[in-house]
Design a protein around this motif. Structure first.
Motif, PDB file in Angstrom:
ATOM      1  N   GLN A   1      49.998  34.618  36.915  1.00  0.00           N
ATOM      2  CA  GLN A   1      49.523  33.619  35.951  1.00  0.00           C
ATOM      3  C   GLN A   1      48.603  32.652  36.692  1.00  0.00           C
ATOM      4  O   GLN A   1      48.987  32.083  37.709  1.00  0.00           O
ATOM      5  CB  GLN A   1      50.674  32.839  35.316  1.00  0.00           C
ATOM      6  CG  GLN A   1      50.203  31.833  34.277  1.00  0.00           C
ATOM      7  CD  GLN A   1      51.358  31.082  33.623  1.00  0.00           C
ATOM      8  OE1 GLN A   1      51.989  30.236  34.238  1.00  0.00           O
ATOM      9  NE2 GLN A   1      51.622  31.412  32.368  1.00  0.00           N
ATOM     10  N   PHE A   2      47.366  32.504  36.190  1.00  0.00           N
ATOM     11  CA  PHE A   2      46.423  31.585  36.811  1.00  0.00           C
ATOM     12  C   PHE A   2      46.759  30.150  36.415  1.00  0.00           C
ATOM     13  O   PHE A   2      47.442  29.912  35.420  1.00  0.00           O
ATOM     14  CB  PHE A   2      44.991  31.909  36.378  1.00  0.00           C
ATOM     15  CG  PHE A   2      44.542  33.296  36.738  1.00  0.00           C
ATOM     16  CD1 PHE A   2      45.037  33.948  37.860  1.00  0.00           C
ATOM     17  CD2 PHE A   2      43.612  33.956  35.959  1.00  0.00           C
ATOM     18  CE1 PHE A   2      44.628  35.223  38.196  1.00  0.00           C
ATOM     19  CE2 PHE A   2      43.188  35.238  36.278  1.00  0.00           C
ATOM     20  CZ  PHE A   2      43.698  35.872  37.398  1.00  0.00           C
ATOM     21  N   SER A   3      46.234  29.216  37.195  1.00  0.00           N
ATOM     22  CA  SER A   3      46.412  27.803  36.854  1.00  0.00           C
ATOM     23  C   SER A   3      45.843  27.535  35.461  1.00  0.00           C
ATOM     24  O   SER A   3      44.897  28.184  35.023  1.00  0.00           O
ATOM     25  CB  SER A   3      45.680  26.927  37.873  1.00  0.00           C
ATOM     26  OG  SER A   3      46.149  27.186  39.176  1.00  0.00           O
ATOM     27  N   LYS A   4      46.412  26.551  34.791  1.00  0.00           N
ATOM     28  CA  LYS A   4      46.016  26.263  33.413  1.00  0.00           C
ATOM     29  C   LYS A   4      44.556  25.804  33.334  1.00  0.00           C
ATOM     30  O   LYS A   4      44.087  25.020  34.163  1.00  0.00           O
ATOM     31  CB  LYS A   4      46.923  25.188  32.818  1.00  0.00           C
ATOM     32  CG  LYS A   4      46.720  24.983  31.328  1.00  0.00           C
ATOM     33  CD  LYS A   4      47.735  24.017  30.745  1.00  0.00           C
ATOM     34  CE  LYS A   4      47.548  23.873  29.251  1.00  0.00           C
ATOM     35  NZ  LYS A   4      48.528  22.944  28.655  1.00  0.00           N
ATOM     36  N   TYR A   5      43.846  26.309  32.311  1.00  0.00           N
ATOM     37  CA  TYR A   5      42.454  25.921  32.067  1.00  0.00           C
ATOM     38  C   TYR A   5      42.411  24.707  31.144  1.00  0.00           C
ATOM     39  O   TYR A   5      43.420  24.354  30.517  1.00  0.00           O
ATOM     40  CB  TYR A   5      41.690  27.107  31.480  1.00  0.00           C
ATOM     41  CG  TYR A   5      41.404  28.169  32.513  1.00  0.00           C
ATOM     42  CD1 TYR A   5      40.250  28.135  33.290  1.00  0.00           C
ATOM     43  CD2 TYR A   5      42.314  29.198  32.747  1.00  0.00           C
ATOM     44  CE1 TYR A   5      40.000  29.091  34.269  1.00  0.00           C
ATOM     45  CE2 TYR A   5      42.072  30.169  33.730  1.00  0.00           C
ATOM     46  CZ  TYR A   5      40.916  30.098  34.483  1.00  0.00           C
ATOM     47  OH  TYR A   5      40.675  31.030  35.452  1.00  0.00           O
TER      48      TYR A   5
ATOM     49  N   PHE B   1      46.327  29.351  29.245  1.00  0.00           N
ATOM     50  CA  PHE B   1      46.718  30.181  30.382  1.00  0.00           C
ATOM     51  C   PHE B   1      46.128  31.582  30.287  1.00  0.00           C
ATOM     52  O   PHE B   1      45.924  32.119  29.183  1.00  0.00           O
ATOM     53  CB  PHE B   1      48.246  30.288  30.476  1.00  0.00           C
ATOM     54  CG  PHE B   1      48.902  29.071  31.054  1.00  0.00           C
ATOM     55  CD1 PHE B   1      48.856  28.817  32.419  1.00  0.00           C
ATOM     56  CD2 PHE B   1      49.568  28.174  30.232  1.00  0.00           C
ATOM     57  CE1 PHE B   1      49.461  27.690  32.956  1.00  0.00           C
ATOM     58  CE2 PHE B   1      50.177  27.038  30.756  1.00  0.00           C
ATOM     59  CZ  PHE B   1      50.120  26.802  32.133  1.00  0.00           C
TER      60      PHE B   1
ATOM     61  N   ARG C   1      36.188  33.754  38.099  1.00  0.00           N
ATOM     62  CA  ARG C   1      37.254  33.803  39.113  1.00  0.00           C
ATOM     63  C   ARG C   1      37.099  35.052  39.971  1.00  0.00           C
ATOM     64  O   ARG C   1      36.970  36.165  39.453  1.00  0.00           O
ATOM     65  CB  ARG C   1      38.626  33.817  38.445  1.00  0.00           C
ATOM     66  CG  ARG C   1      39.753  33.875  39.476  1.00  0.00           C
ATOM     67  CD  ARG C   1      41.125  33.952  38.859  1.00  0.00           C
ATOM     68  NE  ARG C   1      42.149  34.145  39.882  1.00  0.00           N
ATOM     69  CZ  ARG C   1      42.754  33.177  40.560  1.00  0.00           C
ATOM     70  NH1 ARG C   1      42.439  31.923  40.302  1.00  0.00           N
ATOM     71  NH2 ARG C   1      43.672  33.444  41.474  1.00  0.00           N
TER      72      ARG C   1
ATOM     73  N   MET D   1      46.361  20.063  39.275  1.00  0.00           N
ATOM     74  CA  MET D   1      46.321  21.487  39.619  1.00  0.00           C
ATOM     75  C   MET D   1      44.889  21.998  39.507  1.00  0.00           C
ATOM     76  O   MET D   1      44.201  21.716  38.529  1.00  0.00           O
ATOM     77  CB  MET D   1      47.240  22.277  38.658  1.00  0.00           C
ATOM     78  CG  MET D   1      47.436  23.735  39.084  1.00  0.00           C
ATOM     79  SD  MET D   1      48.557  24.604  37.952  1.00  0.00           S
ATOM     80  CE  MET D   1      50.108  23.833  38.403  1.00  0.00           C
ATOM     81  N   GLN D   2      44.439  22.750  40.505  1.00  0.00           N
ATOM     82  CA  GLN D   2      43.065  23.214  40.531  1.00  0.00           C
ATOM     83  C   GLN D   2      42.849  24.346  39.527  1.00  0.00           C
ATOM     84  O   GLN D   2      43.648  25.261  39.431  1.00  0.00           O
ATOM     85  CB  GLN D   2      42.715  23.704  41.937  1.00  0.00           C
ATOM     86  CG  GLN D   2      41.234  24.030  42.112  1.00  0.00           C
ATOM     87  CD  GLN D   2      40.926  24.387  43.554  1.00  0.00           C
ATOM     88  OE1 GLN D   2      41.826  24.552  44.358  1.00  0.00           O
ATOM     89  NE2 GLN D   2      39.648  24.509  43.854  1.00  0.00           N
ATOM     90  N   VAL D   3      41.750  24.259  38.763  1.00  0.00           N
ATOM     91  CA  VAL D   3      41.420  25.303  37.801  1.00  0.00           C
ATOM     92  C   VAL D   3      41.011  26.567  38.549  1.00  0.00           C
ATOM     93  O   VAL D   3      40.339  26.508  39.583  1.00  0.00           O
ATOM     94  CB  VAL D   3      40.286  24.830  36.858  1.00  0.00           C
ATOM     95  CG1 VAL D   3      39.781  25.976  36.003  1.00  0.00           C
ATOM     96  CG2 VAL D   3      40.797  23.718  35.963  1.00  0.00           C
ATOM     97  N   ALA D   4      41.429  27.714  38.009  1.00  0.00           N
ATOM     98  CA  ALA D   4      41.202  28.988  38.683  1.00  0.00           C
ATOM     99  C   ALA D   4      39.793  29.498  38.424  1.00  0.00           C
ATOM    100  O   ALA D   4      39.515  30.075  37.377  1.00  0.00           O
ATOM    101  CB  ALA D   4      42.233  30.011  38.218  1.00  0.00           C
TER     102      ALA D   4
END
Length: 336
Positions: free
Chosen positions: A274-278, A260, A317, A1-4
């Motif tokens: 909710q953004f992608s997980k860091y 998150f 972001r 999953m791409q980081v936001a």
């Protein structure tokens, strides 16, 4: 999953304690346990300056685009002059300085320390080596977080105490409260409209509070669960380390040790996004002055002790309106 978000170059080499966008530009100030404060141009991904302190730096804030202030674990409070790359000592606490704010309404720097005090400083005379400490106020416990809105100052301490001051008369708190959350306070942030504050705890909760003590206003306060997950039939709960309000819409982002970032509509009691997980815990958050960017500090916060973790990173972001704008309430169709 791409980081936001886009990752900034030249991040701190140890835990990030806070980051803040300027109220005047895309400059970003970052404090760290690696004993530095860094100044970035977040739009162009350029490190504009670096200041080395005598101990871990626990907080930082802007005065304007030419200077800022820092709070250090060695007890010192400093002014940073960006254009000259120099720093001046404002003064000292008797223990680590946990948080720092600049009040535009009073022209003072306000610091909170683990020595159980807040201090107000006048930074104007520091270069002339004049005494800059204005006054000291005792607190019931160690200061964990501060937040300002207009003339109001909210001080959150250990022991779940919350003191609310009017900066025009700080001889005693305007209100003394106890956090409605059962566990240790992690962060407090005032609503941009000046009506109250959000408070987060180590136990995956956020409380929405109001200054007005009338029954009608107090009836609007509430708390909610966040930054937790169910695994093998049990709840895993994460500290909520950061809260940042959007400057235009008044919605807010929370960052947790689960990695998150969530965006909330507090008025309608809904999660918007909710953004992608860091890569690791979220240590700090800050919206740019126009609300079009969110700075995210992905930095392990040691809740699980000293263990292997990813490098400390700062992500910028770009914010889409749909992520932060409250959704209008849909009214039911009237009966035919």
């Amino acid at each position: 999953m791409q980081v936001a978000g886009r990752q900034l170059s030249d991040p701190p080499s140890d835990g990030i304690s806070n980051l803040r966008f300027s109220n005047h530009s895309d400059h970003l100030l970052v404090s760290s346990w690696d004993k530095t404060v860094r100044l970035y141009d977040a739009a162009d991904d350029v490190l504009r300056g670096e200041f080395l302190h005598g101990g871990p730096v626990l907080d930082c804030c802007f005065h304007d685009d030419s200077s800022g202030f820092s709070a250090c674990a060695d007890g010192t409070v400093r002014r940073l002059v960006f254009s000259h790359g120099k720093e001046d000592n404002l003064g000292k606490h008797d223990a680590p300085v946990r948080c720092i704010e600049y009040s535009y309404s009073t022209g003072q720097v306000i610091t909170g320390s683990w020595d159980k005090t807040i201090k107000c400083w006048d930074p104007r005379g520091v270069s002339a080596q004049n005494a800059t400490l204005v006054v000291t106020y005792q607190q019931p416990e160690r200061v964990y977080s501060l937040s300002l809105v207009g003339h109001r100052l909210v001080v959150a301490t250990a022991g779940r105490h919350v003191n609310i001051y009017d900066l025009r008369n700080m001889s005693q708190p305007e209100q003394r409260r106890e956090s409605s959350l059962k566990y240790q306070t992690r962060c407090v942030r005032c609503y941009p409209n000046g009506t109250g504050y959000a408070l987060s705890s180590v136990e995956g909760r956020v409380a929405m509070e109001f200054f007005d003590l009338t029954e009608a206003s107090q009836a609007k306060k509430y708390a909610f669960k966040c930054h937790r997950k169910s695994e093998a039939g049990r709840d895993i709960v994460y500290p909520v380390n950061a809260i940042a309000f959007h400057p235009i819409y008044g919605t807010f982002a929370t960052g947790g040790s689960d990695g998150f970032v969530n965006v909330w509509d507090g008025n309608n009691k809904k999660r918007l996004y909710q953004f992608s997980k860091y890569p690791t815990s979220i240590a700090a958050l800050s919206f740019s002055r126009d609300g079009r960017r969110l700075a995210v500090a992905s930095s392990y916060t040691y809740e699980e002790g000293d263990k292997a973790h990813g490098p400390d990173s700062i992500f910028i972001r770009s914010i889409n309106e749909i992520e932060v704008k409250p959704k209008p309430k849909v009214l039911p169709n009237p009966p035919a």
